[in-house]
Design a protein around this motif. Structure first.
Motif, PDB file in Angstrom:
ATOM      1  N   ALA A 234     -11.790   1.897  -0.428  1.00 60.49           N
ATOM      2  CA  ALA A 234     -12.508   3.095  -0.871  1.00 60.49           C
ATOM      3  C   ALA A 234     -11.705   3.793  -1.969  1.00 60.49           C
ATOM      4  N   ALA A 235     -10.382   3.898  -1.761  1.00 67.11           N
ATOM      5  CA  ALA A 235      -9.524   4.554  -2.754  1.00 67.11           C
ATOM      6  C   ALA A 235      -9.523   3.769  -4.065  1.00 67.11           C
ATOM      7  N   ALA A 236      -9.488   2.444  -3.947  1.00 70.81           N
ATOM      8  CA  ALA A 236      -9.463   1.593  -5.145  1.00 70.81           C
ATOM      9  C   ALA A 236     -10.764   1.720  -5.916  1.00 70.81           C
ATOM     10  N   THR A 237     -11.876   1.689  -5.185  1.00 76.51           N
ATOM     11  CA  THR A 237     -13.183   1.763  -5.833  1.00 76.51           C
ATOM     12  C   THR A 237     -13.353   3.097  -6.562  1.00 76.51           C
ATOM     13  N   ALA A 238     -12.836   4.153  -5.963  1.00 79.13           N
ATOM     14  CA  ALA A 238     -12.936   5.479  -6.583  1.00 79.13           C
ATOM     15  C   ALA A 238     -12.261   5.492  -7.951  1.00 79.13           C
TER      16      ALA A 238
ATOM     17  N   GLY B 140       1.147 -11.962  -2.036  1.00 73.82           N
ATOM     18  CA  GLY B 140       2.507 -11.446  -2.196  1.00 73.82           C
ATOM     19  C   GLY B 140       2.862 -11.042  -3.619  1.00 73.82           C
ATOM     20  N   LYS B 141       1.848 -10.884  -4.496  1.00 79.98           N
ATOM     21  CA  LYS B 141       2.145 -10.449  -5.866  1.00 79.98           C
ATOM     22  C   LYS B 141       2.430  -8.952  -5.887  1.00 79.98           C
ATOM     23  N   LEU B 142       2.040  -8.283  -4.795  1.00 80.21           N
ATOM     24  CA  LEU B 142       2.318  -6.858  -4.672  1.00 80.21           C
ATOM     25  C   LEU B 142       2.743  -6.619  -3.219  1.00 80.21           C
ATOM     26  N   ALA B 143       4.009  -6.188  -3.047  1.00 80.44           N
ATOM     27  CA  ALA B 143       4.506  -5.958  -1.690  1.00 80.44           C
ATOM     28  C   ALA B 143       3.881  -4.685  -1.132  1.00 80.44           C
ATOM     29  N   TYR B 144       3.608  -4.699   0.169  1.00 84.60           N
ATOM     30  CA  TYR B 144       3.005  -3.499   0.773  1.00 84.60           C
ATOM     31  C   TYR B 144       3.304  -3.452   2.258  1.00 84.60           C
ATOM     32  N   GLN B 145       3.139  -2.260   2.813  1.00 88.25           N
ATOM     33  CA  GLN B 145       3.214  -2.098   4.268  1.00 88.25           C
ATOM     34  C   GLN B 145       1.947  -1.393   4.694  1.00 88.25           C
ATOM     35  N   GLU B 146       1.495  -1.757   5.905  1.00 89.01           N
ATOM     36  CA  GLU B 146       0.230  -1.186   6.356  1.00 89.01           C
ATOM     37  C   GLU B 146       0.328   0.298   6.681  1.00 89.01           C
ATOM     38  N   THR B 147       1.550   0.831   6.634  1.00 86.62           N
ATOM     39  CA  THR B 147       1.697   2.255   6.894  1.00 86.62           C
ATOM     40  C   THR B 147       1.618   3.046   5.586  1.00 86.62           C
ATOM     41  N   ALA B 148       1.596   2.317   4.445  1.00 86.15           N
ATOM     42  CA  ALA B 148       1.622   2.982   3.144  1.00 86.15           C
ATOM     43  C   ALA B 148       0.331   3.750   2.899  1.00 86.15           C
ATOM     44  N   GLU B 149       0.458   4.834   2.135  1.00 84.29           N
ATOM     45  CA  GLU B 149      -0.706   5.595   1.691  1.00 84.29           C
ATOM     46  C   GLU B 149      -1.570   4.671   0.834  1.00 84.29           C
ATOM     47  N   PRO B 150      -2.867   4.534   1.133  1.00 84.82           N
ATOM     48  CA  PRO B 150      -3.717   3.675   0.296  1.00 84.82           C
ATOM     49  C   PRO B 150      -3.623   4.032  -1.189  1.00 84.82           C
ATOM     50  N   GLN B 151      -3.551   5.348  -1.470  1.00 82.32           N
ATOM     51  CA  GLN B 151      -3.500   5.765  -2.880  1.00 82.32           C
ATOM     52  C   GLN B 151      -2.240   5.222  -3.576  1.00 82.32           C
ATOM     53  N   ALA B 152      -1.121   5.177  -2.842  1.00 83.98           N
ATOM     54  CA  ALA B 152       0.128   4.685  -3.425  1.00 83.98           C
ATOM     55  C   ALA B 152      -0.004   3.206  -3.780  1.00 83.98           C
ATOM     56  N   ILE B 153      -0.710   2.463  -2.962  1.00 87.97           N
ATOM     57  CA  ILE B 153      -0.907   1.038  -3.232  1.00 87.97           C
ATOM     58  C   ILE B 153      -1.779   0.850  -4.477  1.00 87.97           C
ATOM     59  N   VAL B 154      -2.827   1.662  -4.577  1.00 84.52           N
ATOM     60  CA  VAL B 154      -3.715   1.557  -5.739  1.00 84.52           C
ATOM     61  C   VAL B 154      -2.924   1.846  -7.014  1.00 84.52           C
ATOM     62  N   THR B 155      -2.085   2.875  -6.970  1.00 84.07           N
ATOM     63  CA  THR B 155      -1.275   3.234  -8.143  1.00 84.07           C
ATOM     64  C   THR B 155      -0.310   2.102  -8.503  1.00 84.07           C
ATOM     65  N   ALA B 156       0.335   1.525  -7.487  1.00 85.37           N
ATOM     66  CA  ALA B 156       1.278   0.431  -7.735  1.00 85.37           C
ATOM     67  C   ALA B 156       0.559  -0.774  -8.343  1.00 85.37           C
ATOM     68  N   PHE B 157      -0.657  -1.020  -7.851  1.00 82.04           N
ATOM     69  CA  PHE B 157      -1.437  -2.144  -8.363  1.00 82.04           C
ATOM     70  C   PHE B 157      -1.801  -1.896  -9.831  1.00 82.04           C
ATOM     71  N   GLN B 158      -2.207  -0.658 -10.133  1.00 80.43           N
ATOM     72  CA  GLN B 158      -2.583  -0.338 -11.515  1.00 80.43           C
ATOM     73  C   GLN B 158      -1.395  -0.521 -12.455  1.00 80.43           C
TER      74      GLN B 158
END
Ligand code: ZN
Length: 443
Positions: free
Chosen positions: A338-342, A357-375
């Motif tokens: 949902a955050a990514a689509t927004a 594994g091209k982007l490391a992540y943890q399931e406890t991470a804020e979804p928004q932080a992951i979207v930003t890292a991906f961008q």
């Protein structure tokens, strides 16, 4: 002659409740400090000891049934299954006979639906170890496992290939793990597979008639071994039927080193167990309100969830599976998509980056932080042609030998130069633009 496989599976899986099925002993046979430490008169089978049913185990069994589309009996009971074996000192196992908790469910596999006949709850037996002590052959008994809650899931004979058997069994393991009610580790024996295998002739199939025998292969401890056991039985039984022989109703074991099955014993009938209701345990009544309250706590159906993600976010099922292993993970992923689509981020590409594994992540991470890292990871810097050419020249000057080889025809070096340029730039560049300018320099 050609035959059709008719196969049903019985899967046993231990529940990881804190205490055992009918007593307060700790349920942790794999981490016990020593054999026979978690025992009491009930799980040692002392005469007169009174069992009390574990409410958590009942709730989990019903939830598993609900997840597998079963109907639930409003009144269930425990029965005594009588037989004598050293791992069962009471000389009966507390199981369920005609009123199991769950019945009439199904699992859909890519090879077709497998109907579930029933799911019942019983107690595990003690563990026997055959060994040699003081040069004598002995059998040791460990009661840490005695009376551990054990669920048995029994299918209809709907399975028509070894692949379907595997797909079905994996889905059962997945369901147990999704609910987090057991670890279902086959190596440890927390999950055990049994296959009932027989063959149907063309005319029996056309008439909808089942074969009048079945061969049971017991105690299989891997999905691949199960497929091998089925394959072997198809060959063995086909050969016997071709010779006009009748196949015996029997129980066989599987030898994983030779990939063959072997005769253990001829099959006893259900009547031999002389099931009767356990007089020490009351009938368990579950009303609709209770059943619906448990249903409301179930994680979303995985297949439906994956299909919804594909429709809504364009996520391919091969990536979706990773985020559907546990209820908490899929809820987290819901927020992430949902955050990514927004932010107009391509969810399928994001899923690919996370899964591979091209982007490391943890399931406890804020979804928004992951979207930003991906961008950030996928951002393409806009660079002028002049800036890029300067960069390209720098790389080509640093690698004169490679430039010469390229000009002599080694076109594979194009990739090498691309990599060097990207690395020197320290950021992601527009690959099309770089290729074009690089080609102009190497002409
Ligand atoms: Zn006990």
């Amino acid at each position: 002659m050609s035959y059709h496989l008719v196969c049903g599976l019985e899967i046993h899986t231990e529940l990881k409740t804190k205490s055992k099925m009918f007593c307060g002993c700790k349920n942790d046979p794999f981490n016990a400090p020593a054999p026979n430490t978690y025992t009491c008169p009930v799980c040692l089978g002392m005469p007169g000891a009174l069992p009390v049913a574990n409410a958590q185990a009942i709730e989990w069994t019903v939830k598993l049934g609900l997840l597998l589309h079963c109907r639930i009996h409003h009144d269930s009971k425990f029965d005594r299954k009588n037989y004598f074996y050293p791992d069962l000192p009471k000389a009966y196992q507390i199981s369920q006979y005609d009123l199991p908790f769950c019945y009439d469910g199904y699992v859909d596999t890519e090879f077709g639906r497998v109907r579930i006949n029933r799911i019942h709850l019983e107690e595990d037996t003690a563990k026997l170890t055959h060994t040699t002590l003081n040069s004598k052959k002995v059998t040791l008994i460990d009661f840490n496992r005695s009376s551990v809650p054990l669920v048995e899931i029994v299918t209809e004979p709907d399975i028509t290939s070894p692949e379907q058997a595997k797909a079905y069994a994996k889905k059962i393991q997945e369901a147990v793990r999704t609910l987090d009610i057991g670890d279902a580790d086959l190596q440890k024996g927390q999950m055990r597979l049994e296959a009932n295998i027989s063959l149907q002739t063309d005319s029996q199939k056309a008439a909808g008639q089942l074969p009048d025998y079945k061969v049971e292969v017991k105690n299989i401890n891997s999905f691949n071994f199960m497929a091998q056991a089925i394959d072997y039985e198809v060959k063995r039984q086909s050969a016997l039927l071709d010779q006009g022989q009748t196949i015996a109703q029997e129980t066989r074991g599987f030898d994983s080193t030779k990939s063959i099955t072997f005769l253990q014993r001829t099959k006893e009938n259900a009547a031999d167990y002389r099931y009767f209701p356990d007089p020490d345990l009351p009938v368990i009544h579950l009303d609709d309100a209770q059943i619906e309250a448990w249903r409301a706590q179930l994680p979303a159906d995985r297949d439906a969830h994956a299909a919804a993600w594909q429709t809504q976010y364009g996520i391919e099922p091969k990536y979706a599976a990773t985020f559907l292993t546990r209820a908490s993970t899929s809820a987290w992923a819901d927020q992430l998509w949902a955050a990514a689509t927004a932010q107009q981020v391509d969810c399928n590409k994001l899923a690919n980056y996370l899964v591979n594994g091209k982007l490391a992540y943890q399931e406890t991470a804020e979804p928004q932080a992951i979207v930003t890292a991906f961008q950030k990871a996928t951002a393409t810097a806009s660079t002028s042609d002049d800036e890029l050419l300067a960069l390209i020249d720098q790389v080509l000057t640093a690698h004169p030998a490679e430039v010469e080889r390229f000009k002599a025809g080694d076109k594979k070096l194009q990739g090498f130069f691309m990599g060097q340029i990207m690395r020197t730039a320290g950021q992601k560049l527009d690959a099309g633009q770089v290729n074009q300018l690089l080609a102009s320099r190497l002409r």
